[in-house]
Design a protein around this motif. Structure first.
Motif, PDB file in Angstrom:
ATOM      1  N   THR A 139     -32.229  96.743  -4.747  1.00  0.00           N
ATOM      2  CA  THR A 139     -33.601  96.295  -4.948  1.00  0.00           C
ATOM      3  C   THR A 139     -33.723  94.879  -5.513  1.00  0.00           C
ATOM      4  OG1 THR A 139     -33.624  97.325  -7.144  1.00  0.00           O
ATOM      5  CG2 THR A 139     -34.419  98.656  -5.289  1.00  0.00           C
ATOM      6  N   PHE A 140     -32.657  94.381  -6.162  1.00  0.00           N
ATOM      7  CA  PHE A 140     -32.754  93.058  -6.782  1.00  0.00           C
ATOM      8  C   PHE A 140     -32.337  91.985  -5.783  1.00  0.00           C
ATOM      9  CE2 PHE A 140     -31.712  89.376  -9.251  1.00  0.00           C
ATOM     10  CZ  PHE A 140     -32.571  89.422 -10.339  1.00  0.00           C
ATOM     11  N   THR A 141     -33.210  91.022  -5.575  1.00  0.00           N
ATOM     12  CA  THR A 141     -32.926  89.896  -4.672  1.00  0.00           C
ATOM     13  C   THR A 141     -32.269  88.762  -5.457  1.00  0.00           C
ATOM     14  OG1 THR A 141     -34.777  90.447  -3.221  1.00  0.00           O
ATOM     15  CG2 THR A 141     -33.904  88.207  -3.089  1.00  0.00           C
ATOM     16  N   VAL A 142     -31.106  88.345  -4.980  1.00  0.00           N
ATOM     17  CA  VAL A 142     -30.323  87.318  -5.667  1.00  0.00           C
ATOM     18  C   VAL A 142     -30.524  85.979  -4.976  1.00  0.00           C
ATOM     19  CG1 VAL A 142     -28.000  86.565  -6.308  1.00  0.00           C
ATOM     20  CG2 VAL A 142     -28.580  88.985  -6.379  1.00  0.00           C
ATOM     21  N   ASP A 143     -30.837  84.974  -5.787  1.00  0.00           N
ATOM     22  CA  ASP A 143     -30.956  83.604  -5.295  1.00  0.00           C
ATOM     23  C   ASP A 143     -30.139  82.726  -6.236  1.00  0.00           C
ATOM     24  OD1 ASP A 143     -31.647  81.225  -4.131  1.00  0.00           O
ATOM     25  OD2 ASP A 143     -33.729  81.219  -4.851  1.00  0.00           O
ATOM     26  N   VAL A 144     -28.946  82.321  -5.789  1.00  0.00           N
ATOM     27  CA  VAL A 144     -28.012  81.571  -6.629  1.00  0.00           C
ATOM     28  C   VAL A 144     -28.314  80.086  -6.527  1.00  0.00           C
ATOM     29  CG1 VAL A 144     -25.588  80.994  -7.027  1.00  0.00           C
ATOM     30  CG2 VAL A 144     -26.219  83.335  -6.366  1.00  0.00           C
ATOM     31  N   SER A 145     -28.513  79.447  -7.681  1.00  0.00           N
ATOM     32  CA  SER A 145     -28.762  78.008  -7.671  1.00  0.00           C
ATOM     33  C   SER A 145     -27.513  77.218  -8.022  1.00  0.00           C
ATOM     34  CB  SER A 145     -29.882  77.656  -8.660  1.00  0.00           C
ATOM     35  OG  SER A 145     -29.521  78.002  -9.991  1.00  0.00           O
ATOM     36  N   ARG A 146     -26.655  77.794  -8.875  1.00  0.00           N
ATOM     37  CA  ARG A 146     -25.415  77.126  -9.253  1.00  0.00           C
ATOM     38  C   ARG A 146     -24.294  78.156  -9.348  1.00  0.00           C
ATOM     39  NH1 ARG A 146     -26.676  72.825 -14.162  1.00  0.00           N
ATOM     40  NH2 ARG A 146     -28.059  71.444 -13.003  1.00  0.00           N
ATOM     41  N   ALA A 147     -23.097  77.730  -9.022  1.00  0.00           N
ATOM     42  CA  ALA A 147     -21.914  78.582  -9.184  1.00  0.00           C
ATOM     43  C   ALA A 147     -20.703  77.674  -9.270  1.00  0.00           C
ATOM     44  CB  ALA A 147     -21.769  79.553  -8.016  1.00  0.00           C
ATOM     45  N   GLU A 148     -19.827  77.976 -10.210  1.00  0.00           N
ATOM     46  CA  GLU A 148     -18.704  77.081 -10.455  1.00  0.00           C
ATOM     47  C   GLU A 148     -17.549  77.856 -11.078  1.00  0.00           C
ATOM     48  OE1 GLU A 148     -17.822  72.880 -12.875  1.00  0.00           O
ATOM     49  OE2 GLU A 148     -19.683  73.993 -13.192  1.00  0.00           O
ATOM     50  N   GLY A 149     -16.341  77.431 -10.756  1.00  0.00           N
ATOM     51  CA  GLY A 149     -15.147  77.963 -11.397  1.00  0.00           C
ATOM     52  C   GLY A 149     -14.400  76.863 -12.114  1.00  0.00           C
ATOM     53  N   ARG A 150     -13.793  77.194 -13.249  1.00  0.00           N
ATOM     54  CA  ARG A 150     -13.024  76.205 -14.003  1.00  0.00           C
ATOM     55  C   ARG A 150     -11.777  76.848 -14.584  1.00  0.00           C
ATOM     56  NH1 ARG A 150     -17.147  72.369 -17.465  1.00  0.00           N
ATOM     57  NH2 ARG A 150     -18.339  71.585 -15.686  1.00  0.00           N
ATOM     58  N   PRO A 151     -10.735  76.054 -14.832  1.00  0.00           N
ATOM     59  CA  PRO A 151      -9.542  76.600 -15.486  1.00  0.00           C
ATOM     60  C   PRO A 151      -9.885  77.140 -16.871  1.00  0.00           C
ATOM     61  CG  PRO A 151      -9.087  74.435 -14.543  1.00  0.00           C
ATOM     62  CD  PRO A 151     -10.574  74.629 -14.475  1.00  0.00           C
ATOM     63  N   LEU A 152      -9.263  78.225 -17.227  1.00  0.00           N
ATOM     64  CA  LEU A 152      -9.457  78.848 -18.540  1.00  0.00           C
ATOM     65  C   LEU A 152      -8.073  79.030 -19.150  1.00  0.00           C
ATOM     66  CD1 LEU A 152     -11.130  80.241 -20.708  1.00  0.00           C
ATOM     67  CD2 LEU A 152     -11.222  82.283 -19.273  1.00  0.00           C
ATOM     68  N   ASN A 153      -7.661  78.065 -19.961  1.00  0.00           N
ATOM     69  CA  ASN A 153      -6.318  78.055 -20.540  1.00  0.00           C
ATOM     70  C   ASN A 153      -6.404  78.318 -22.042  1.00  0.00           C
ATOM     71  OD1 ASN A 153      -5.361  77.277 -17.992  1.00  0.00           O
ATOM     72  ND2 ASN A 153      -5.540  75.114 -18.483  1.00  0.00           N
ATOM     73  N   VAL A 154      -5.747  79.384 -22.478  1.00  0.00           N
ATOM     74  CA  VAL A 154      -5.790  79.768 -23.891  1.00  0.00           C
ATOM     75  C   VAL A 154      -4.385  80.177 -24.327  1.00  0.00           C
ATOM     76  CG1 VAL A 154      -6.908  81.194 -25.632  1.00  0.00           C
ATOM     77  CG2 VAL A 154      -8.110  80.686 -23.494  1.00  0.00           C
TER      78      VAL A 154
END
Length: 382
Positions: free
Chosen positions: A16-31
Protein backbone atom coordinates in the motif's frame (compact mmCIF):
# COMPACT_ATOMS: atom_id res chain seq x y z
CA UNK A 1 4.19 -15.39 21.91
CA UNK A 2 5.50 -15.06 18.38
CA UNK A 3 4.20 -13.18 15.38
CA UNK A 4 3.33 -15.17 12.27
CA UNK A 5 4.65 -13.88 8.98
CA UNK A 6 1.14 -12.99 7.86
CA UNK A 7 0.17 -11.19 11.07
CA UNK A 8 2.39 -8.12 11.09
CA UNK A 9 2.00 -4.78 9.36
CA UNK A 10 5.05 -5.04 7.13
CA UNK A 11 3.40 -7.21 4.50
CA UNK A 12 0.38 -4.99 3.98
CA UNK A 13 2.56 -1.89 4.08
CA UNK A 14 4.67 -3.11 1.17
CA UNK A 15 1.53 -3.35 -0.96
CA UNK A 16 0.00 0.00 0.00
CA UNK A 17 2.91 2.42 0.52
CA UNK A 18 4.12 4.20 -2.61
CA UNK A 19 7.87 4.82 -2.60
CA UNK A 20 9.40 7.82 -4.32
CA UNK A 21 13.18 7.92 -3.79
CA UNK A 22 14.84 11.31 -4.15
CA UNK A 23 18.34 10.40 -2.95
CA UNK A 24 20.27 7.18 -2.42
CA UNK A 25 23.94 6.71 -1.75
CA UNK A 26 26.47 4.19 -0.49
CA UNK A 27 29.71 4.98 1.32
CA UNK A 28 32.56 3.02 2.89
CA UNK A 29 32.00 2.24 6.56
CA UNK A 30 35.37 1.51 8.18
CA UNK A 31 35.53 0.95 11.93
CA UNK A 32 38.40 -0.62 13.92
CA UNK A 33 37.71 -3.48 16.29
CA UNK A 34 38.64 -3.45 19.96
CA UNK A 35 40.80 -6.53 19.27
CA UNK A 36 41.38 -8.79 16.24
CA UNK A 37 38.37 -10.98 15.51
CA UNK A 38 39.70 -14.43 14.64
CA UNK A 39 37.53 -17.32 13.49
CA UNK A 40 38.44 -20.64 11.86
CA UNK A 41 38.35 -19.21 8.33
CA UNK A 42 39.62 -15.64 8.72
CA UNK A 43 40.87 -12.78 10.88
CA UNK A 44 39.43 -9.28 10.95
CA UNK A 45 41.13 -6.19 12.41
CA UNK A 46 38.93 -3.49 10.89
CA UNK A 47 35.32 -3.60 9.77
CA UNK A 48 35.19 -2.55 6.11
CA UNK A 49 31.51 -2.47 5.25
CA UNK A 50 29.25 -0.26 3.14
CA UNK A 51 26.64 2.10 4.61
CA UNK A 52 23.51 2.90 2.60
CA UNK A 53 21.41 6.06 2.97
CA UNK A 54 18.04 6.48 1.24
CA UNK A 55 15.93 9.64 1.33
CA UNK A 56 12.34 9.71 0.09
CA UNK A 57 10.66 12.67 -1.58
CA UNK A 58 8.75 13.32 1.65
CA UNK A 59 12.07 13.89 3.47
CA UNK A 60 12.10 10.61 5.41
CA UNK A 61 15.53 8.98 5.65
CA UNK A 62 16.43 5.32 6.08
CA UNK A 63 19.70 3.54 6.74
CA UNK A 64 21.14 0.16 5.85
CA UNK A 65 24.47 -1.64 5.93
CA UNK A 66 26.17 -4.19 3.71
CA UNK A 67 28.74 -6.16 5.73
CA UNK A 68 31.90 -7.62 4.26
CA UNK A 69 33.40 -10.70 5.89
CA UNK A 70 36.28 -12.38 4.01
CA UNK A 71 35.65 -16.01 3.00
CA UNK A 72 31.96 -15.68 3.96
CA UNK A 73 30.48 -12.93 1.81
CA UNK A 74 30.96 -13.21 -1.94
CA UNK A 75 32.05 -9.59 -2.33
CA UNK A 76 34.80 -7.31 -1.07
CA UNK A 77 34.25 -3.69 -0.05
CA UNK A 78 35.16 -2.18 -3.42
CA UNK A 79 32.87 -4.44 -5.44
CA UNK A 80 30.08 -4.12 -2.85
CA UNK A 81 30.29 -0.33 -2.98
CA UNK A 82 30.20 -0.34 -6.78
CA UNK A 83 27.16 -2.62 -6.82
CA UNK A 84 25.46 -0.58 -4.08
CA UNK A 85 25.87 2.58 -6.13
CA UNK A 86 24.37 0.80 -9.16
CA UNK A 87 21.31 -0.21 -7.14
CA UNK A 88 21.05 3.25 -5.58
CA UNK A 89 21.10 4.82 -9.04
CA UNK A 90 18.34 2.42 -10.13
CA UNK A 91 16.00 3.22 -7.25
CA UNK A 92 16.55 6.97 -7.74
CA UNK A 93 15.56 6.62 -11.42
CA UNK A 94 12.52 4.49 -10.64
CA UNK A 95 9.08 6.02 -10.92
CA UNK A 96 6.99 6.10 -7.73
CA UNK A 97 5.64 2.61 -7.04
CA UNK A 98 4.52 0.27 -4.28
CA UNK A 99 7.32 -0.75 -1.92
CA UNK A 100 6.64 -4.41 -2.73
CA UNK A 101 7.27 -3.84 -6.44
CA UNK A 102 10.46 -1.89 -5.83
CA UNK A 103 11.82 -4.54 -3.46
CA UNK A 104 11.02 -7.25 -6.02
CA UNK A 105 12.88 -5.30 -8.72
CA UNK A 106 15.92 -5.03 -6.43
CA UNK A 107 15.90 -8.82 -5.99
CA UNK A 108 15.95 -9.16 -9.80
CA UNK A 109 18.89 -6.77 -10.10
CA UNK A 110 20.87 -8.40 -7.26
CA UNK A 111 19.71 -12.03 -7.12
CA UNK A 112 21.09 -15.01 -5.23
CA UNK A 113 24.07 -15.20 -2.91
CA UNK A 114 26.42 -12.94 -4.87
CA UNK A 115 25.96 -9.39 -3.55
CA UNK A 116 23.26 -10.57 -1.14
CA UNK A 117 24.73 -8.22 1.47
CA UNK A 118 24.23 -5.29 -0.92
CA UNK A 119 20.63 -6.32 -1.51
CA UNK A 120 20.12 -6.54 2.25
CA UNK A 121 21.62 -3.09 2.86
CA UNK A 122 19.40 -1.38 0.29
CA UNK A 123 16.31 -3.26 1.51
CA UNK A 124 17.04 -2.17 5.09
CA UNK A 125 17.42 1.47 4.07
CA UNK A 126 14.19 1.52 2.07
CA UNK A 127 12.16 -0.22 4.76
CA UNK A 128 13.62 2.04 7.44
CA UNK A 129 12.73 5.14 5.40
CA UNK A 130 9.15 3.92 4.97
CA UNK A 131 8.86 3.16 8.70
CA UNK A 132 10.06 6.69 9.40
CA UNK A 133 7.44 8.01 6.98
CA UNK A 134 4.56 6.43 8.87
CA UNK A 135 6.14 7.05 12.29
CA UNK A 136 6.09 3.39 13.33
CA UNK A 137 9.14 1.75 14.97
CA UNK A 138 10.50 -1.19 13.05
CA UNK A 139 9.97 -3.64 15.93
CA UNK A 140 6.27 -2.82 15.89
CA UNK A 141 6.11 -3.01 12.10
CA UNK A 142 7.54 -6.54 12.23
CA UNK A 143 4.95 -7.83 14.69
CA UNK A 144 5.34 -5.97 17.97
CA UNK A 145 5.92 -9.06 20.13
CA UNK A 146 8.64 -7.30 22.13
CA UNK A 147 10.74 -4.17 22.06
CA UNK A 148 13.88 -5.75 23.51
CA UNK A 149 16.24 -8.65 22.88
CA UNK A 150 18.99 -10.35 24.88
CA UNK A 151 22.09 -11.23 22.90
CA UNK A 152 25.01 -13.53 23.52
CA UNK A 153 28.59 -12.22 23.27
CA UNK A 154 31.37 -13.72 21.15
CA UNK A 155 34.82 -14.82 22.25
CA UNK A 156 37.06 -15.19 19.18
CA UNK A 157 39.82 -17.76 18.86
CA UNK A 158 42.33 -16.82 21.59
CA UNK A 159 44.86 -18.45 23.93
CA UNK A 160 43.20 -19.95 27.06
CA UNK A 161 44.28 -17.19 29.48
CA UNK A 162 43.02 -14.37 27.24
CA UNK A 163 39.75 -16.19 26.57
CA UNK A 164 39.23 -16.74 30.29
CA UNK A 165 39.81 -13.04 31.03
CA UNK A 166 37.22 -12.10 28.43
CA UNK A 167 34.75 -14.61 29.88
CA UNK A 168 35.22 -13.13 33.35
CA UNK A 169 34.76 -9.60 31.97
CA UNK A 170 31.52 -10.60 30.23
CA UNK A 171 30.30 -12.35 33.38
CA UNK A 172 30.57 -9.07 35.30
CA UNK A 173 28.81 -7.22 32.46
CA UNK A 174 25.81 -9.52 32.74
CA UNK A 175 26.21 -11.78 29.70
CA UNK A 176 24.79 -15.22 30.45
CA UNK A 177 25.51 -16.84 27.07
CA UNK A 178 28.95 -16.92 25.46
CA UNK A 179 29.52 -17.82 21.83
CA UNK A 180 32.92 -19.45 21.47
CA UNK A 181 34.75 -19.49 18.16
CA UNK A 182 36.42 -22.85 17.58
CA UNK A 183 37.46 -25.02 14.66
CA UNK A 184 41.09 -24.10 14.11
CA UNK A 185 42.84 -26.55 16.45
CA UNK A 186 40.93 -29.32 18.19
CA UNK A 187 43.17 -29.70 21.25
CA UNK A 188 43.55 -25.95 21.73
CA UNK A 189 39.77 -25.52 21.50
CA UNK A 190 39.18 -28.02 24.29
CA UNK A 191 41.77 -26.31 26.50
CA UNK A 192 40.15 -22.92 25.91
CA UNK A 193 36.68 -24.26 26.69
CA UNK A 194 37.86 -25.58 30.03
CA UNK A 195 39.47 -22.23 30.90
CA UNK A 196 36.35 -20.28 29.96
CA UNK A 197 34.07 -22.51 31.99
CA UNK A 198 36.34 -22.07 35.01
CA UNK A 199 36.20 -18.28 34.65
CA UNK A 200 32.43 -18.12 34.02
CA UNK A 201 31.05 -21.34 35.56
CA UNK A 202 27.36 -20.50 35.22
CA UNK A 203 27.43 -19.44 31.59
CA UNK A 204 25.63 -21.15 28.77
CA UNK A 205 27.77 -21.46 25.69
CA UNK A 206 27.46 -21.88 21.95
CA UNK A 207 30.21 -23.47 19.89
CA UNK A 208 30.76 -21.94 16.45
CA UNK A 209 33.27 -23.81 14.30
CA UNK A 210 32.74 -21.71 11.13
CA UNK A 211 33.23 -24.83 8.98
CA UNK A 212 36.55 -25.62 10.69
CA UNK A 213 36.10 -29.24 11.78
CA UNK A 214 35.75 -32.53 10.02
CA UNK A 215 32.72 -34.52 11.12
CA UNK A 216 34.97 -36.79 13.20
CA UNK A 217 36.60 -33.81 14.95
CA UNK A 218 33.23 -32.22 15.71
CA UNK A 219 31.98 -35.44 17.26
CA UNK A 220 35.22 -35.77 19.24
CA UNK A 221 34.75 -32.26 20.68
CA UNK A 222 31.27 -33.18 21.89
CA UNK A 223 32.57 -36.42 23.41
CA UNK A 224 35.42 -34.73 25.30
CA UNK A 225 33.19 -31.91 26.52
CA UNK A 226 30.66 -34.45 27.75
CA UNK A 227 33.41 -36.20 29.71
CA UNK A 228 34.36 -32.81 31.19
CA UNK A 229 30.77 -32.23 32.25
CA UNK A 230 30.27 -29.46 29.69
CA UNK A 231 27.40 -29.28 27.24
CA UNK A 232 26.90 -26.49 24.69
CA UNK A 233 23.37 -25.25 24.10
CA UNK A 234 24.16 -25.12 20.38
CA UNK A 235 26.84 -26.29 17.95
CA UNK A 236 26.97 -23.94 14.97
CA UNK A 237 28.29 -24.94 11.53
CA UNK A 238 30.63 -27.72 12.67
CA UNK A 239 31.74 -28.77 9.15
CA UNK A 240 32.38 -27.26 5.73
CA UNK A 241 29.34 -25.64 4.13
CA UNK A 242 29.22 -28.23 1.33
CA UNK A 243 29.77 -31.27 3.57
CA UNK A 244 26.11 -32.23 3.75
CA UNK A 245 26.75 -35.81 4.82
CA UNK A 246 29.05 -34.59 7.58
CA UNK A 247 26.47 -32.06 8.76
CA UNK A 248 23.84 -34.79 8.95
CA UNK A 249 26.18 -37.11 10.85
CA UNK A 250 27.20 -34.51 13.42
CA UNK A 251 23.59 -33.38 13.88
CA UNK A 252 22.39 -36.92 14.49
CA UNK A 253 25.12 -37.74 17.00
CA UNK A 254 24.82 -34.37 18.75
CA UNK A 255 21.06 -34.65 19.08
CA UNK A 256 20.67 -38.36 19.86
CA UNK A 257 23.67 -38.95 22.13
CA UNK A 258 24.44 -35.57 23.72
CA UNK A 259 21.15 -33.67 23.44
CA UNK A 260 22.82 -30.80 21.58
CA UNK A 261 21.22 -28.95 18.68
CA UNK A 262 23.25 -28.19 15.54
CA UNK A 263 22.78 -25.00 13.54
CA UNK A 264 23.40 -24.49 9.84
CA UNK A 265 24.97 -21.11 9.08
CA UNK A 266 27.37 -21.04 6.13
CA UNK A 267 25.51 -24.08 4.73
CA UNK A 268 22.35 -21.98 4.55
CA UNK A 269 22.82 -19.44 1.76
CA UNK A 270 19.29 -19.34 0.41
CA UNK A 271 15.89 -20.97 0.16
CA UNK A 272 17.19 -24.00 -1.74
CA UNK A 273 19.65 -24.78 1.05
CA UNK A 274 16.92 -24.47 3.67
CA UNK A 275 14.71 -26.91 1.79
CA UNK A 276 17.60 -29.33 1.49
CA UNK A 277 18.28 -29.08 5.23
CA UNK A 278 14.61 -29.67 6.04
CA UNK A 279 14.11 -32.63 3.71
CA UNK A 280 17.40 -34.28 4.70
CA UNK A 281 17.02 -33.53 8.42
CA UNK A 282 20.54 -32.12 8.28
CA UNK A 283 20.31 -29.62 11.15
CA UNK A 284 18.01 -28.56 13.99
CA UNK A 285 18.47 -24.79 13.73
CA UNK A 286 18.73 -22.29 10.87
CA UNK A 287 20.91 -19.22 11.43
CA UNK A 288 19.25 -16.26 9.74
CA UNK A 289 21.64 -13.53 8.62
CA UNK A 290 20.18 -10.70 6.59
CA UNK A 291 23.47 -10.26 4.75
CA UNK A 292 23.22 -13.81 3.39
CA UNK A 293 19.66 -13.72 2.08
CA UNK A 294 18.32 -10.15 2.31
CA UNK A 295 15.30 -8.99 4.31
CA UNK A 296 12.65 -10.49 2.01
CA UNK A 297 14.62 -13.72 1.75
CA UNK A 298 14.94 -13.90 5.53
CA UNK A 299 11.19 -13.53 6.05
CA UNK A 300 10.50 -16.29 3.52
CA UNK A 301 13.02 -18.63 5.16
CA UNK A 302 11.67 -17.87 8.64
CA UNK A 303 8.18 -18.89 7.58
CA UNK A 304 9.31 -22.13 5.93
CA UNK A 305 11.65 -23.12 8.77
CA UNK A 306 9.02 -22.52 11.42
CA UNK A 307 6.44 -24.59 9.55
CA UNK A 308 9.01 -27.41 9.36
CA UNK A 309 9.55 -27.29 13.13
CA UNK A 310 13.12 -26.00 13.02
CA UNK A 311 14.39 -23.55 15.62
CA UNK A 312 15.77 -20.20 14.54
CA UNK A 313 18.87 -18.19 15.31
CA UNK A 314 19.61 -14.65 14.16
CA UNK A 315 23.19 -13.49 13.70
CA UNK A 316 25.43 -11.08 11.87
CA UNK A 317 28.74 -10.68 10.06
CA UNK A 318 30.55 -8.04 12.15
CA UNK A 319 28.30 -5.07 11.51
CA UNK A 320 27.72 -1.75 13.24
CA UNK A 321 24.40 -0.93 14.83
CA UNK A 322 22.99 0.04 11.40
CA UNK A 323 22.58 -3.60 10.41
CA UNK A 324 22.46 -5.04 13.92
CA UNK A 325 19.78 -2.52 14.86
CA UNK A 326 17.61 -3.60 11.94
CA UNK A 327 18.13 -7.29 12.73
CA UNK A 328 17.37 -6.61 16.38
CA UNK A 329 14.11 -4.82 15.52
CA UNK A 330 13.17 -7.79 13.33
CA UNK A 331 13.98 -10.31 16.07
CA UNK A 332 12.15 -8.36 18.77
CA UNK A 333 9.11 -7.75 16.59
CA UNK A 334 8.73 -11.36 15.43
CA UNK A 335 9.70 -12.92 18.75
CA UNK A 336 10.49 -16.28 17.15
CA UNK A 337 14.26 -16.61 17.62
CA UNK A 338 15.52 -19.13 20.17
CA UNK A 339 19.14 -17.95 19.79
CA UNK A 340 20.14 -14.28 19.35
CA UNK A 341 23.69 -13.39 18.31
CA UNK A 342 23.69 -9.65 17.55
CA UNK A 343 26.68 -8.57 19.58
CA UNK A 344 29.09 -7.23 16.97
CA UNK A 345 28.58 -3.49 17.69
CA UNK A 346 29.91 -4.25 21.18
CA UNK A 347 33.17 -5.49 19.63
CA UNK A 348 33.94 -2.21 17.82
CA UNK A 349 36.37 0.36 19.24
CA UNK A 350 34.05 3.22 18.28
CA UNK A 351 30.41 3.68 17.37
CA UNK A 352 29.83 5.74 14.21
CA UNK A 353 26.04 5.41 14.52
CA UNK A 354 23.65 7.27 16.80
CA UNK A 355 20.23 6.14 18.02
CA UNK A 356 18.32 2.98 17.20
CA UNK A 357 18.40 1.32 20.62
CA UNK A 358 19.82 1.50 24.12
CA UNK A 359 22.26 -1.10 25.41
CA UNK A 360 22.28 -2.41 28.99
CA UNK A 361 24.70 -5.32 29.29
CA UNK A 362 23.36 -8.08 27.07
CA UNK A 363 19.99 -6.38 26.51
CA UNK A 364 19.10 -4.14 23.58
CA UNK A 365 16.01 -2.00 24.21
CA UNK A 366 14.20 -0.52 21.20
CA UNK A 367 12.10 2.47 22.16
CA UNK A 368 9.37 4.09 20.12
CA UNK A 369 11.85 5.94 17.95
CA UNK A 370 10.72 5.59 14.38
CA UNK A 371 13.90 4.31 12.82
CA UNK A 372 16.99 2.32 13.57
CA UNK A 373 19.44 5.15 14.08
CA UNK A 374 21.59 7.15 11.72
CA UNK A 375 25.13 7.62 10.58
CA UNK A 376 27.26 10.14 12.44
CA UNK A 377 28.70 12.97 10.30
CA UNK A 378 27.11 11.90 7.01
CA UNK A 379 26.55 14.66 4.48
CA UNK A 380 24.61 13.54 1.43
CA UNK A 381 25.66 15.92 -1.32
CA UNK A 382 24.44 15.00 -4.76
Amino acid sequence: MTATVGSFGFQSLTETFTVDVSRAEGRPLNVPLVAPFTIASSRLDVVKNVAIRVELSNGSVGWGESPILPFVTAEDQASALEKAMDVCSFIKRSKPKALKLLLEEIVEIVPGHAFASVRAGVEMALIDAVANSIRVPLWRLFGGVSKSITTDITIPILPPLEAAKLAEKYFHQGFKTLKLKVGKNLNADIEVLGAIKAAHPKCSFILDANEGYTAAEAIEVLKVLHEMGLSPILFEQPVHRDNWDGLREVSQVARDIYGVSVAADESCRGLFDVQRIIHGKLADVINIKLAKVGVLGALEIIEIARKAGLDLMIGGMVETRLAMGFAGHLAAGLGCFKFIDLDTPLLLSEDPVIGGYEVSGAVYVFNNARGQGGFLNWNCNE
